[in-house]
Design an enzyme around this catalytic site. Structure first.
Site, mmCIF file in Angstrom:
data_model
loop_
_atom_site.group_PDB
_atom_site.id
_atom_site.type_symbol
_atom_site.label_atom_id
_atom_site.label_comp_id
_atom_site.label_asym_id
_atom_site.label_seq_id
_atom_site.Cartn_x
_atom_site.Cartn_y
_atom_site.Cartn_z
ATOM 1 N NE ARG A 134 -3.435 0.393 2.730
ATOM 2 C CZ ARG A 134 -4.351 0.602 3.662
ATOM 3 N NH1 ARG A 134 -4.846 -0.416 4.346
ATOM 4 N NH2 ARG A 134 -4.765 1.822 3.921
ATOM 5 N NE ARG A 146 -3.761 5.968 5.672
ATOM 6 C CZ ARG A 146 -3.072 4.829 5.787
ATOM 7 N NH1 ARG A 146 -1.786 4.795 5.487
ATOM 8 N NH2 ARG A 146 -3.681 3.736 6.188
HETATM 9 P P1 AMP Z 1 -8.375 2.004 5.127
HETATM 10 O O1 AMP Z 1 -8.003 0.708 4.500
HETATM 11 O O2 AMP Z 1 -9.597 1.892 5.993
HETATM 12 O O3 AMP Z 1 -7.216 2.654 5.835
HETATM 13 O O4 AMP Z 1 -8.788 2.994 3.938
HETATM 14 C C1 AMP Z 1 -7.874 3.370 2.936
HETATM 15 C C2 AMP Z 1 -8.361 4.629 2.228
HETATM 16 O O5 AMP Z 1 -9.631 4.376 1.598
HETATM 17 C C3 AMP Z 1 -8.609 5.825 3.134
HETATM 18 O O6 AMP Z 1 -7.424 6.560 3.397
HETATM 19 C C4 AMP Z 1 -9.623 6.619 2.300
HETATM 20 O O7 AMP Z 1 -8.984 7.294 1.226
HETATM 21 C C5 AMP Z 1 -10.476 5.507 1.703
HETATM 22 N N1 AMP Z 1 -11.613 5.167 2.588
HETATM 23 C C6 AMP Z 1 -11.832 3.973 3.219
HETATM 24 N N2 AMP Z 1 -12.960 3.999 3.932
HETATM 25 C C7 AMP Z 1 -13.475 5.240 3.770
HETATM 26 C C8 AMP Z 1 -14.640 5.909 4.271
HETATM 27 N N3 AMP Z 1 -15.496 5.296 5.110
HETATM 28 N N4 AMP Z 1 -14.848 7.193 3.893
HETATM 29 C C9 AMP Z 1 -14.010 7.830 3.050
HETATM 30 N N5 AMP Z 1 -12.894 7.269 2.549
HETATM 31 C C10 AMP Z 1 -12.622 5.990 2.906
#
Ligand code: AMP
Length: 190
Positions: A134, A146
């Site tokens: 990632r 983030r």
């Molecule tokens: P994560 O795997 O949960 O860390 O998500 C990776 C990326 O996906 C985040 O940094 C956002 O860009 C996008 N993302 C995931 N879930 C959401 C959400 N509920 N709302 C907005 N963006 C999201």
């Protein structure tokens, strides 16, 4: 139905703990990050739209996320419950989730919030970046963004559930198994 919001900053261990919880409780794991990465991998329009936000560590617009979650809930056959991982990340998403579950005569049973200090998050994410592939785990400034986005846009979601008496905080540092046991104690009381 047992519907859990597993909450916490990036790197808090939501994915790891979700895997253990779904095995034990027979719940459907709904991770919006995983769903976006799947779309990205398949080169769909939704994936292309989400990519620029994900690359910078910003949130994908609410209407896009909400539409994707609606679709996933509607196409899951006879679920015993969901574990929402990485969703809702804004209060607007939390409100939309309430409406969606309402349509199925169900609601959120509780939120479990993993509490991990920022320095530990950064160390974990950089470590994960060595093997996860990632790009958002490999760049310190993206990681910082983030964490900042989490504080500014996502933390109010904890208050939203606290106001409903559904908020449960768990110390998210230590052995994975210990943290999992603390989660189980909360879940078994819901
Ligand atoms: P994560 O795997 O949960 O860390 O998500 C990776 C990326 O996906 C985040 O940094 C956002 O860009 C996008 N993302 C995931 N879930 C959401 C959400 N509920 N709302 C907005 N963006 C999201």
């Amino acid at each position: 139905m047992l519907n859990i919001v597993l909450f916490g900053p990036p790197g808090a261990g939501k994915g790891t703990q979700s895997e253990k919880i779904i095995d034990q409780y027979n719940l459907v794991h709904l991770s919006t990050g995983d769903l976006f990465r799947k779309h990205l991998g398949e080169g769909t329009e939704l994936g292309k739209l989400a990519q620029k936000y994900m690359d910078e560590g910003n949130l994908v617009p609410d209407e896009v996320v909400i539409g994707m979650v609606k679709d996933k809930i509607a196409t899951t056959i006879d679920p015993q419950g969901f574990i929402f991982d990485g969703f809702p990340r804004t209060v607007a998403q939390a409100v939309a989730l309430e409406d969606m579950l309402n349509d199925f005569d169900t609601s959120i049973s509780g939120m479990i919030a993993l509490d991990v200090p920022d320095e530990e998050l950064k160390t974990r994410l950089l470590e994960r970046g060595k093997t996860s592939g990632r790009s958002d785990d490999q760049d310190e400034s993206k990681i910082d963004n983030r964490i900042q986005v989490y504080k500014n846009e996502t933390l109010p979601v904890a208050e939203f559930y606290e106001n409903q008496g559904k908020y449960n905080k768990i110390h998210g540092v230590g052995a994975i198994e210990e943290i999992y046991l603390a989660i189980r104690r909360v879940m078994d009381g819901l």
